[in-house]
Scaffold this motif. Structure first.
Motif, PDB file in Angstrom:
ATOM      1  N   GLN A 134      80.415  32.236  62.681  1.00 43.84           N
ATOM      2  CA  GLN A 134      81.059  32.042  63.404  1.00 43.84           C
ATOM      3  C   GLN A 134      82.359  33.400  63.180  1.00 43.84           C
ATOM      4  O   GLN A 134      83.767  33.530  63.776  1.00 43.84           O
ATOM      5  CB  GLN A 134      81.129  30.868  63.997  1.00 43.84           C
ATOM      6  N   ARG A 135      83.044  32.368  61.200  1.00 46.48           N
ATOM      7  CA  ARG A 135      84.320  32.981  60.833  1.00 46.48           C
ATOM      8  C   ARG A 135      84.576  34.545  61.334  1.00 46.48           C
ATOM      9  O   ARG A 135      85.448  34.921  61.777  1.00 46.48           O
ATOM     10  CB  ARG A 135      84.323  32.230  59.781  1.00 46.48           C
ATOM     11  N   ARG A 136      83.342  35.203  60.916  1.00 45.18           N
ATOM     12  CA  ARG A 136      83.160  36.446  61.273  1.00 45.18           C
ATOM     13  C   ARG A 136      83.932  37.386  61.913  1.00 45.18           C
ATOM     14  O   ARG A 136      84.343  38.085  62.609  1.00 45.18           O
ATOM     15  CB  ARG A 136      82.161  37.362  60.460  1.00 45.18           C
ATOM     16  N   GLY A 137      82.612  36.925  63.191  1.00 44.54           N
ATOM     17  CA  GLY A 137      82.983  36.723  65.087  1.00 44.54           C
ATOM     18  C   GLY A 137      84.326  36.576  65.739  1.00 44.54           C
ATOM     19  O   GLY A 137      85.195  37.312  66.064  1.00 44.54           O
ATOM     20  N   ALA A 138      84.696  35.850  64.510  1.00 49.35           N
ATOM     21  CA  ALA A 138      86.788  35.321  64.936  1.00 49.35           C
ATOM     22  C   ALA A 138      87.266  35.748  64.308  1.00 49.35           C
ATOM     23  O   ALA A 138      88.518  36.482  64.547  1.00 49.35           O
ATOM     24  CB  ALA A 138      87.199  33.516  64.452  1.00 49.35           C
ATOM     25  N   ILE A 139      87.646  36.621  63.001  1.00 47.17           N
ATOM     26  CA  ILE A 139      87.786  37.473  62.437  1.00 47.17           C
ATOM     27  C   ILE A 139      87.925  39.301  62.902  1.00 47.17           C
ATOM     28  O   ILE A 139      89.656  39.967  63.513  1.00 47.17           O
ATOM     29  CB  ILE A 139      87.642  38.223  61.114  1.00 47.17           C
ATOM     30  N   GLY A 140      86.620  39.234  63.617  1.00 41.60           N
ATOM     31  CA  GLY A 140      86.828  40.478  65.244  1.00 41.60           C
ATOM     32  C   GLY A 140      87.584  40.528  66.189  1.00 41.60           C
ATOM     33  O   GLY A 140      87.826  41.277  66.391  1.00 41.60           O
ATOM     34  N   LEU A 142      88.068  36.820  76.077  1.00 41.67           N
ATOM     35  CA  LEU A 142      88.560  37.700  74.498  1.00 41.67           C
ATOM     36  C   LEU A 142      89.340  36.842  73.895  1.00 41.67           C
ATOM     37  O   LEU A 142      89.552  36.005  73.068  1.00 41.67           O
ATOM     38  CB  LEU A 142      89.567  38.585  74.129  1.00 41.67           C
ATOM     39  N   ILE A 143      90.772  36.416  75.059  1.00 39.26           N
ATOM     40  CA  ILE A 143      91.697  35.596  74.349  1.00 39.26           C
ATOM     41  C   ILE A 143      91.843  33.848  74.847  1.00 39.26           C
ATOM     42  O   ILE A 143      91.395  33.122  73.712  1.00 39.26           O
ATOM     43  CB  ILE A 143      93.257  35.704  75.571  1.00 39.26           C
ATOM     44  N   HIS A 144      90.311  34.011  75.536  1.00 37.54           N
ATOM     45  CA  HIS A 144      89.595  32.386  76.044  1.00 37.54           C
ATOM     46  C   HIS A 144      89.150  31.715  75.066  1.00 37.54           C
ATOM     47  O   HIS A 144      89.377  30.588  74.281  1.00 37.54           O
ATOM     48  CB  HIS A 144      89.228  32.183  77.145  1.00 37.54           C
ATOM     49  N   SER A 145      89.173  32.796  73.941  1.00 36.00           N
ATOM     50  CA  SER A 145      87.378  32.717  72.704  1.00 36.00           C
ATOM     51  C   SER A 145      88.926  32.452  71.525  1.00 36.00           C
ATOM     52  O   SER A 145      87.805  31.532  70.203  1.00 36.00           O
ATOM     53  CB  SER A 145      86.570  33.529  72.268  1.00 36.00           C
ATOM     54  N   VAL A 146      89.722  32.772  71.229  1.00 32.35           N
ATOM     55  CA  VAL A 146      90.205  32.465  70.104  1.00 32.35           C
ATOM     56  C   VAL A 146      90.738  31.016  70.213  1.00 32.35           C
ATOM     57  O   VAL A 146      91.196  30.711  71.412  1.00 32.35           O
ATOM     58  CB  VAL A 146      91.135  33.109  69.110  1.00 32.35           C
ATOM     59  N   TYR A 183      90.491  38.622  66.277  1.00 26.15           N
ATOM     60  CA  TYR A 183      91.552  38.667  65.962  1.00 26.15           C
ATOM     61  C   TYR A 183      91.919  40.424  65.969  1.00 26.15           C
ATOM     62  O   TYR A 183      92.923  40.481  65.791  1.00 26.15           O
ATOM     63  CB  TYR A 183      91.790  37.995  64.898  1.00 26.15           C
ATOM     64  N   VAL A 184      90.922  40.990  64.650  1.00 29.97           N
ATOM     65  CA  VAL A 184      90.987  42.540  64.722  1.00 29.97           C
ATOM     66  C   VAL A 184      91.169  43.788  65.959  1.00 29.97           C
ATOM     67  O   VAL A 184      92.798  44.101  66.409  1.00 29.97           O
ATOM     68  CB  VAL A 184      90.585  42.557  63.778  1.00 29.97           C
ATOM     69  N   ILE A 185      90.169  42.785  67.102  1.00 30.67           N
ATOM     70  CA  ILE A 185      90.013  43.412  68.200  1.00 30.67           C
ATOM     71  C   ILE A 185      91.573  43.447  69.280  1.00 30.67           C
ATOM     72  O   ILE A 185      92.165  44.501  69.534  1.00 30.67           O
ATOM     73  CB  ILE A 185      89.564  43.251  69.044  1.00 30.67           C
ATOM     74  N   LEU A 186      91.926  42.196  69.261  1.00 23.10           N
ATOM     75  CA  LEU A 186      92.863  41.395  69.881  1.00 23.10           C
ATOM     76  C   LEU A 186      94.546  42.421  69.626  1.00 23.10           C
ATOM     77  O   LEU A 186      95.596  42.887  70.088  1.00 23.10           O
ATOM     78  CB  LEU A 186      93.183  39.905  69.543  1.00 23.10           C
ATOM     79  N   THR A 187      95.082  42.996  67.862  1.00 18.80           N
ATOM     80  CA  THR A 187      95.941  43.121  67.766  1.00 18.80           C
ATOM     81  C   THR A 187      96.169  44.429  68.174  1.00 18.80           C
ATOM     82  O   THR A 187      96.880  45.468  67.595  1.00 18.80           O
ATOM     83  CB  THR A 187      96.073  42.652  65.558  1.00 18.80           C
ATOM     84  N   LEU A 188      94.436  45.421  67.439  1.00 19.55           N
ATOM     85  CA  LEU A 188      94.456  46.541  67.660  1.00 19.55           C
ATOM     86  C   LEU A 188      95.561  46.812  69.261  1.00 19.55           C
ATOM     87  O   LEU A 188      96.335  47.955  69.623  1.00 19.55           O
ATOM     88  CB  LEU A 188      93.109  47.306  68.055  1.00 19.55           C
ATOM     89  N   LEU A 189      94.317  46.361  70.324  1.00 17.66           N
ATOM     90  CA  LEU A 189      95.357  46.192  72.057  1.00 17.66           C
ATOM     91  C   LEU A 189      96.461  45.740  72.394  1.00 17.66           C
ATOM     92  O   LEU A 189      97.076  46.485  72.486  1.00 17.66           O
ATOM     93  CB  LEU A 189      94.152  45.258  72.522  1.00 17.66           C
ATOM     94  N   THR A 190      97.093  44.574  71.323  1.00 18.16           N
ATOM     95  CA  THR A 190      98.491  44.424  71.303  1.00 18.16           C
ATOM     96  C   THR A 190      99.481  45.903  70.519  1.00 18.16           C
ATOM     97  O   THR A 190     100.522  46.094  71.392  1.00 18.16           O
ATOM     98  CB  THR A 190      98.757  43.133  70.107  1.00 18.16           C
TER      99      THR A 190
END
Lengths: 281, 317
Positions: A8-14, B110-114, A16-23
């Motif tokens: 789950q932690r690995r998924g969460a990090i993944g 994606l946003i909902h899940s963080v 955040y990485v995707i969201l940061t790139l998209l940002t």
């Protein structure tokens, strides 16, 4: 987060990485806008190598765009402000009343009126620009603020949203007022309106954005330079003969400042307003 | 307001209705009148006038001169440029509607899940909504996809040794489509993402907990809980996206036109009608016929969608 498993932690990090790139991707256009607005023409068009930032920020570009004779930026910003403010106040007032009437009136034909409103909402307003132009030019309103403001005051979408909102407004509040002898008019202004500021503000911000960013109608109606809106002024930069990139980007940046300020202060309301549009019900 | 609602719920106290009952017609028109009169004057009458004008010859004048029956319709439907503008719309809509839908839904999930930074990410993706299509077109055309080597996209490509691409001025291959659709995606994804986020927040967490007990997590939970729960929002989003695509004008006009005019390709119906009705010819007869044809097509889509979504039914109160 001790309850998270390794996976789950690995998924969460993944995520955040995707969201940061998209940002970063989503912010590139804003970066280019600011960088170019403060660059010299040579820096924007430099063929040898990429400039991340202007060597010296060219604040002079700001005064340059306001002194340009071919594009009346200051005048068109005043026009846009006048149009957006008037339309926002007018749309909220007219649509709130209509939405309340449609939500509460017991008359039988209220439904027929509502479906007429809905039909014009589903038929995009932009398709009717030819006949509306014919109409407005017959009235002699071409190149006038009247012609730019008045046809935009009757927004089927805003009325639809207010109706949906008032359907969910607690009737008990109104009933209390009516037992005290208040008629619909008094009930609406004394009870309903003071309790609906949040929703009205959300509709107002969405209307303001739409009005400030409108392009097709001002293009059709604003035929004299004196009646140009800020979007029309900007558009002339692109289609003009002599390309002036630094001026164009500075003008675009300036044109966004009222909306960016609004976003800064009203962000929560804007998002809440979009969320409350009632189409999720 | 309707008989069905009133019978569907327990009878309201008599006092609640007294105000509206005393002179219901007068009160209805006091509240709805100003809006409805304006709507009739500036939307409904122009539509009817347009239908009327479309049967007449009307060049350089808004007063019809000669009755020509259906000739304007035949002219427009026989005009390859008008037909190709309808084709442009179909290509554009067929790409932009599903792509925006999938990307805004994906972003919302994606946003909902963080756990942290939800409002930050939401703000970033929503920010382009404050940008006009004109400003976006300036950035796309003037910097991001400018055909010269100093453009952002071409500078990026040069890292990989790729020669500068003339994004907007080549027809074969049609790179201009990439420029047009990325501008619209950037501008509208955030708005629809917020709609999906709002709908996601309304799904009761108990549903996911119950499903998790049955072993439905991740993709399965998305497929069997999230998707069905988002049905109302999804259909509304699809309708809005379609209507928005039909109205495409701003970015096409600002990306493609120059002082020399507009190229014959990548011309959606509204751009075509703009040049027909308000260009040099000022051909209001043909322009009106084109507008009526377009309105009919949109009305058909809207009716079909309305039947599917049930928008406007009063079951939601």
């Amino acid at each position: 987060m001790s309850t998270l498993t390794v996976g789950q932690r690995r998924g969460a990090i993944g995520r955040y990485v995707i969201l940061t790139l998209l940002t970063l991707i989503f912010l590139i256009p804003f970066y280019l806008l600011v960088r170019n607005a403060l660059s010299t023409e040579q820096e924007i068009t430099a063929v040898d190598g990429w400039n991340w930032f202007p060597a010296v920020p060219q604040w002079g570009n700001l005064s340059e765009v306001f002194s340009s004779e071919s594009v009346p930026l200051a005048r068109s910003m005043v026009n846009s402000m006048a149009i957006a403010v008037t339309q926002t106040v007018g749309v909220v007032l007219v649509s709130a009343m209509a939405g309340y009437g449609l939500a509460r009136s017991p008359v039988r034909y209220a439904n027929a009126v509502f479906y007429t409103v809905l039909a014009t909402l589903l038929i995009p307003a932009a398709v009717t620009f030819v006949p509306t132009f014919v109409m407005v030019s017959t009235l002699g309103w071409v190149s006038t603020l009247r012609g730019l403001i008045i046809p935009g005051l009757f927004q089927a979408l805003a009325t639809f949203l207010f109706r949906q909102y008032f359907l969910g407004f607690p009737k008990s509040l109104e009933e209390a007022a009516q037992i005290d002898g208040a008629g619909p008019w008094k009930t609406f202004w004394r009870i309903v309106v003071p309790n609906s500021w949040g929703f009205a503000a959300a509709v107002a911000t969405i209307t303001f954005i739409g009005s400030w960013n409108a392009f097709l109608w001002p293009l059709v109606i604003g035929q004299d330079q004196s009646s140009w809106t800020v979007q029309i002024s900007l558009s002339t930069y692109v289609t003009a003969q002599s390309v002036n990139l630094h001026g164009m980007f500075m003008a675009a940046l300036v044109s966004m400042i009222p909306l960016l300020l609004m976003f800064l202060f009203l962000q929560r309301w804007i998002v809440a307003g979009v969320e409350q549009t009632g189409i999720n019900e | 307001m309707t008989a069905t609602t009133e019978t569907a719920r327990p009878a309201a106290p008599q006092a609640a209705k007294r105000g509206w009952r005393q002179s219901p017609h007068l009160w209805f028109w006091i509240f709805v009148g100003p809006f409805f009169v304006g709507l009739v004057a500036f939307v409904i009458v122009p539509i009817l006038w347009s239908v009327y004008l479309s049967f007449f010859e009307a060049r350089n004048t808004v007063t019809p001169t000669e009755f020509v029956g259906l000739r304007n319709y035949a002219t427009m439907l026989g005009d390859p440029a008008f037909r190709s503008s309808l084709g442009t719309f179909v290509v554009f809509a067929a790409f932009i509607v599903p792509t925006t839908f999938a990307m805004s839904l994906g972003l919302a999930v994606l946003i909902h899940s963080v756990r942290r930074g939800k409002s930050f990410f939401r703000s970033v993706f929503f920010l382009p909504t404050a940008c006009s299509y004109v400003v976006a077109a300036l950035i796309w055309r003037g910097s991001l996809f400018s055909g010269v080597s100093s453009g952002a996209a071409n500078s990026g490509l040069s890292i990989f040794g790729v020669d500068p691409v003339a994004w907007l001025s080549v027809v074969d291959p049609p790179w201009y489509w990439l420029v047009i659709v990325t501008a619209r995606l950037w501008l509208q994804i955030g708005f629809f993402m917020v709609l999906f986020l709002a709908a996601l927040q309304r799904i009761p967490t108990a549903l996911f907990e119950a499903a998790a007990l049955d072993g439905a997590v991740g993709w399965k939970a998305f497929r069997y809980i999230t998707v069905p729960q988002l049905k109302a929002t999804s259909t509304a989003v699809l309708l809005l996206l379609l209507v928005n695509a039909f109205q495409a004008f701003d970015e096409f006009y600002n990306l493609m036109s120059t002082t020399g005019g507009y190229p014959p390709y990548a011309r959606p119906p509204l751009v075509y009608l703009y040049y027909t009705a308000l260009g040099d010819g000022q051909d209001f007869g043909n322009g009106s016929a084109g507008a009526v044809i377009l309105t009919l097509i949109i009305a058909l889509f809207a009716l079909a969608q309305g039947k599917l979504t049930g928008i406007g039914k009063r079951g939601d109160d």
